[in-house]
Design a protein around this motif. Structure first.
Motif, PDB file in Angstrom:
ATOM      1  N   ASN A   1       0.800  -1.229   0.000  1.00 43.95           N
ATOM      2  CA  ASN A   1       0.000   0.000   0.000  1.00 43.95           C
ATOM      3  C   ASN A   1       0.828   1.272   0.000  1.00 43.95           C
ATOM      4  N   LEU A   2       2.141   1.149  -0.231  1.00 43.56           N
ATOM      5  CA  LEU A   2       2.960   2.365  -0.371  1.00 43.56           C
ATOM      6  C   LEU A   2       2.489   3.133  -1.598  1.00 43.56           C
ATOM      7  N   ASN A   3       2.503   4.469  -1.492  1.00 40.65           N
ATOM      8  CA  ASN A   3       2.144   5.214  -2.712  1.00 40.65           C
ATOM      9  C   ASN A   3       3.223   4.981  -3.765  1.00 40.65           C
ATOM     10  N   VAL A   4       2.881   5.221  -5.001  1.00 40.47           N
ATOM     11  CA  VAL A   4       3.746   4.832  -6.126  1.00 40.47           C
ATOM     12  C   VAL A   4       5.131   5.453  -6.018  1.00 40.47           C
ATOM     13  N   GLY A   5       5.198   6.735  -5.642  1.00 43.38           N
ATOM     14  CA  GLY A   5       6.497   7.415  -5.542  1.00 43.38           C
ATOM     15  C   GLY A   5       7.397   6.766  -4.513  1.00 43.38           C
ATOM     16  N   SER A   6       6.841   6.497  -3.307  1.00 43.80           N
ATOM     17  CA  SER A   6       7.639   5.862  -2.243  1.00 43.80           C
ATOM     18  C   SER A   6       8.062   4.461  -2.651  1.00 43.80           C
ATOM     19  N   ALA A   7       7.166   3.725  -3.354  1.00 41.62           N
ATOM     20  CA  ALA A   7       7.479   2.365  -3.786  1.00 41.62           C
ATOM     21  C   ALA A   7       8.633   2.378  -4.790  1.00 41.62           C
ATOM     22  N   LEU A   8       8.612   3.352  -5.713  1.00 41.72           N
ATOM     23  CA  LEU A   8       9.696   3.466  -6.704  1.00 41.72           C
ATOM     24  C   LEU A   8      11.031   3.747  -6.025  1.00 41.72           C
ATOM     25  N   LEU A   9      11.023   4.682  -5.077  1.00 39.56           N
ATOM     26  CA  LEU A   9      12.259   5.018  -4.352  1.00 39.56           C
ATOM     27  C   LEU A   9      12.788   3.813  -3.572  1.00 39.56           C
ATOM     28  N   LEU A  10      11.882   3.107  -2.913  1.00 32.49           N
ATOM     29  CA  LEU A  10      12.293   1.940  -2.123  1.00 32.49           C
ATOM     30  C   LEU A  10      12.873   0.863  -3.036  1.00 32.49           C
ATOM     31  N   ARG A  11      12.230   0.627  -4.170  1.00 28.24           N
ATOM     32  CA  ARG A  11      12.729  -0.400  -5.078  1.00 28.24           C
ATOM     33  C   ARG A  11      14.123  -0.051  -5.586  1.00 28.24           C
ATOM     34  N   GLU A  12      14.321   1.242  -5.821  1.00 31.08           N
ATOM     35  CA  GLU A  12      15.642   1.703  -6.292  1.00 31.08           C
ATOM     36  C   GLU A  12      16.715   1.459  -5.235  1.00 31.08           C
ATOM     37  N   VAL A  13      16.368   1.765  -3.967  1.00 35.42           N
ATOM     38  CA  VAL A  13      17.338   1.553  -2.875  1.00 35.42           C
ATOM     39  C   VAL A  13      17.665   0.069  -2.747  1.00 35.42           C
ATOM     40  N   LEU A  14      16.652  -0.772  -2.834  1.00 33.43           N
ATOM     41  CA  LEU A  14      16.871  -2.210  -2.702  1.00 33.43           C
ATOM     42  C   LEU A  14      17.678  -2.768  -3.865  1.00 33.43           C
ATOM     43  N   GLN A  15      17.381  -2.283  -5.065  1.00 33.72           N
ATOM     44  CA  GLN A  15      18.117  -2.748  -6.243  1.00 33.72           C
ATOM     45  C   GLN A  15      19.568  -2.296  -6.194  1.00 33.72           C
ATOM     46  N   THR A  16      19.773  -1.106  -5.665  1.00 35.71           N
ATOM     47  CA  THR A  16      21.147  -0.593  -5.527  1.00 35.71           C
ATOM     48  C   THR A  16      21.926  -1.469  -4.550  1.00 35.71           C
ATOM     49  N   ALA A  17      21.236  -1.900  -3.483  1.00 35.16           N
ATOM     50  CA  ALA A  17      21.901  -2.715  -2.463  1.00 35.16           C
ATOM     51  C   ALA A  17      22.187  -4.127  -2.948  1.00 35.16           C
ATOM     52  N   SER A  18      21.286  -4.680  -3.774  1.00 41.62           N
ATOM     53  CA  SER A  18      21.443  -6.090  -4.139  1.00 41.62           C
ATOM     54  C   SER A  18      21.757  -6.304  -5.614  1.00 41.62           C
ATOM     55  N   GLY A  19      21.735  -5.233  -6.408  1.00 43.09           N
ATOM     56  CA  GLY A  19      21.849  -5.352  -7.871  1.00 43.09           C
ATOM     57  C   GLY A  19      23.207  -5.760  -8.384  1.00 43.09           C
ATOM     58  N   ASN A  20      23.474  -5.331  -9.612  1.00 45.56           N
ATOM     59  CA  ASN A  20      24.664  -5.802 -10.329  1.00 45.56           C
ATOM     60  C   ASN A  20      25.924  -5.124  -9.817  1.00 45.56           C
TER      61      ASN A  20
END
Length: 524
Positions: free
Chosen positions: A460-479
């Motif tokens: 239920n996070l609003n879209v903006g917060s969800a996008l930011l969170l996904r970016e932080v998580l991808q940065t932490a675990s990504g390539n």
């Protein structure tokens, strides 16, 4: 004449292990002579007053003589003795002389009583009553010869143990077969009936308590420990009987009798844990420690635990009862969980992808597909709250909440995709309907559904917060290299903590974000 009186004092056979004591003072012996004659006249030979089944006659007579002479000795005799500078206690000397008559009478009668359980048991009962009054009412010291020394003689003592066991087992049989066995005598008095212990459990623990009172006065720790072993045998026997009755009830683990058995197990374990702190049993624990240390029958660890009071004389019994309690509770939790899970089938199939958004609804309502599941859960919780004692019910609902949390998270949330309306509906169903069912039992029920609660936050996070969170998580675990990813991990966790997510791991949150369908068309 004085020499004759002193040497006249009878010595009981060595097998009775009566503690040595000085001869009774000659003046007191002279006063005792007429009473000794009366005692022997009435309570020996073929007199009608000398009956094996009436030991209370001679015991009551001795207590009456002691009671009737107290004032005379305190007011007339003791002052004369005190003037001589002697430390002699006239009343005690008189009592000691009369008690010796009782011991001689017992030693003569007991061999004739050993083959009749009823008569023997009656004699023991009367002796115990006599001992209680002798010590409590007349202050007779424990270190002087008394009836318990006669009862401690090996043949007599083994007979006593045998009849105690026999009558205790008979009592257990009658208690468990009575109609009131599984009902609480205090069931209509809420304040008193906190443990909801059925009548059979209360009666059994009272039986053990009575046995303790009966052997408390034994002169040696070794004899007391033999009685303690008998009590342990009885506890184990009762636990096995409870287990047998429980096995007959396993098809209806929510039934009144099954719950009563569970309450009984819980009650007995609680009372034994309480007894473990009792001074009498702590003293027996110390005695057991000395015996086991001498025989080398325990490991150093066990001896250390006993010595430091980390364990108690009832630990093995309590462990077995607690294991039975856990197994029974687990069976109840599994049964309720299966019922609720079965009723949750329509809810699992809810079309979470196609539900209208919150803004399109005037008022949010509970999903109709959730009603069977929640109604079943509510009814079963209410039923068990009535049947189980408070501590058991608390364990029950907490175990159930843990299973429900995992089930809803894995089988409903992770198995579906959610549009904005689906996410809002799920959150409404959980926070406004499921969690409040447990609000009767704790202040913050959502803390027992952490995975579901946090999943609802992510969905239920609003879209903006969800996008930011996904970016932080991808940065932490990504390539990136492992070293860089590891350094970014605290940032990801901090971001999750900021939105109230503490239990779910970053990779779990990424999975949840991918279950959302309400992303901007260019954002996914």
């Amino acid at each position: 004449m004085s020499d004759e009186l002193v040497t006249k004092q009878k010595q009981l056979p060595e097998k009775y292990e009566v503690p040595p004591s000085l001869p009774i003072a000659i003046p007191i012996q002279l006063m005792l002579l007429p009473l000794q004659k009366r005692f022997k006249y009435h309570f020996s030979g073929n007199r009608q007053t000398n009956i094996l089944n009436k030991p209370e006659w001679y015991l009551t007579q001795v207590l009456m003589w002691i009671g009737n002479h107290i004032k005379f000795f305190e007011e007339k005799i003791q002052p004369i003795i005190d003037k001589t500078g002697s430390s002699l206690d006239a009343k005690l000397e008189f009592s000691r002389g009369l008690v010796m008559l009782v011991l001689e009478k017992m030693s003569a009668d007991i061999p004739r009583l050993l083959y009749d359980d009823g008569l023997f048991c009656h004699m023991v009962d009367e002796i115990l009553l006599f001992e209680k009054e002798l010590h409590s009412a007349y202050g007779y010291p424990n270190n002087l010869p008394c009836c318990m020394h006669i009862l401690s003689e090996e043949t007599c003592f083994q007979k006593w143990l045998t009849v105690e066991r026999k009558f205790a087992l008979e009592k257990m049989d009658s208690v468990l077969s009575s109609e009131a066995a599984w009902t609480s005598q205090y069931k209509d008095i809420a304040d008193v009936d906190e443990m909801k212990a059925p009548d059979c459990a209360e009666t059994f623990m009272t039986l053990l308590l009575v046995i303790t009172d009966r052997y408390k006065g034994l002169p040696t720790a070794a004899r007391k420990l033999q009685f303690l072993e008998l009590q342990k045998e009885l506890i184990d026997d009762f636990r096995i009987r409870l287990t047998q009755v429980m096995k007959e009830e396993t098809r209806s683990p929510l039934g009144s009798r099954y719950c009563a058995i569970l309450n009984a197990v819980n009650y007995i374990a609680a009372v034994l844990a309480d007894w473990a702190d009792n001074v009498f049993f702590l003293q027996l624990q110390q005695a057991a420690l000395e015996v086991c240390g001498a025989r080398n029958t325990m490991t150093e660890l066990q001896l250390g635990q006993l010595a430091s009071l980390e364990s108690s004389v009832f630990d093995n019994m309590i462990d077995l009862l607690e294991r039975l309690r856990y197994d029974m509770l687990t069976r109840q939790v599994e049964h309720v969980f299966r019922e609720v899970k079965d009723k949750a089938k329509p809810y699992k199939k809810e079309r979470w992808l196609f539900l209208p958004s919150q803004s399109d609804q005037a008022v949010m309502n509970l999903s109709s597909s959730a009603c069977p599941m929640l109604l079943t859960l509510r009814d079963l919780l209410l039923q068990l709250e009535q049947e189980l004692c408070h501590s058991l019910f608390k364990s029950f609902w907490q175990m159930l909440a843990e299973k429900l949390d995992l089930f809803i998270y894995q089988d409903i949330i992770l198995a579906n995709h959610f549009n904005e309306g689906g996410s809002a509906q799920l959150q409404f169903d959980m926070t406004r309907n499921l969690f409040p069912l447990f609000a009767h039992y704790c202040k913050r029920p959502e803390n027992y559904f952490k995975q579901v609660k946090e999943a609802c936050v992510i969905l239920n996070l609003n879209v903006g917060s969800a996008l930011l969170l996904r970016e932080v998580l991808q940065t932490a675990s990504g390539n990136m290299t492992d070293a860089v990813a590891y350094s970014e991990q605290p940032t990801a966790i901090a971001a999750l903590n900021e939105i109230g997510v503490y239990k779910l791991a970053p990779q779990d949150v990424e999975i949840l974000l991918n279950l959302r369908t309400n992303w901007p068309s260019t954002g996914k």
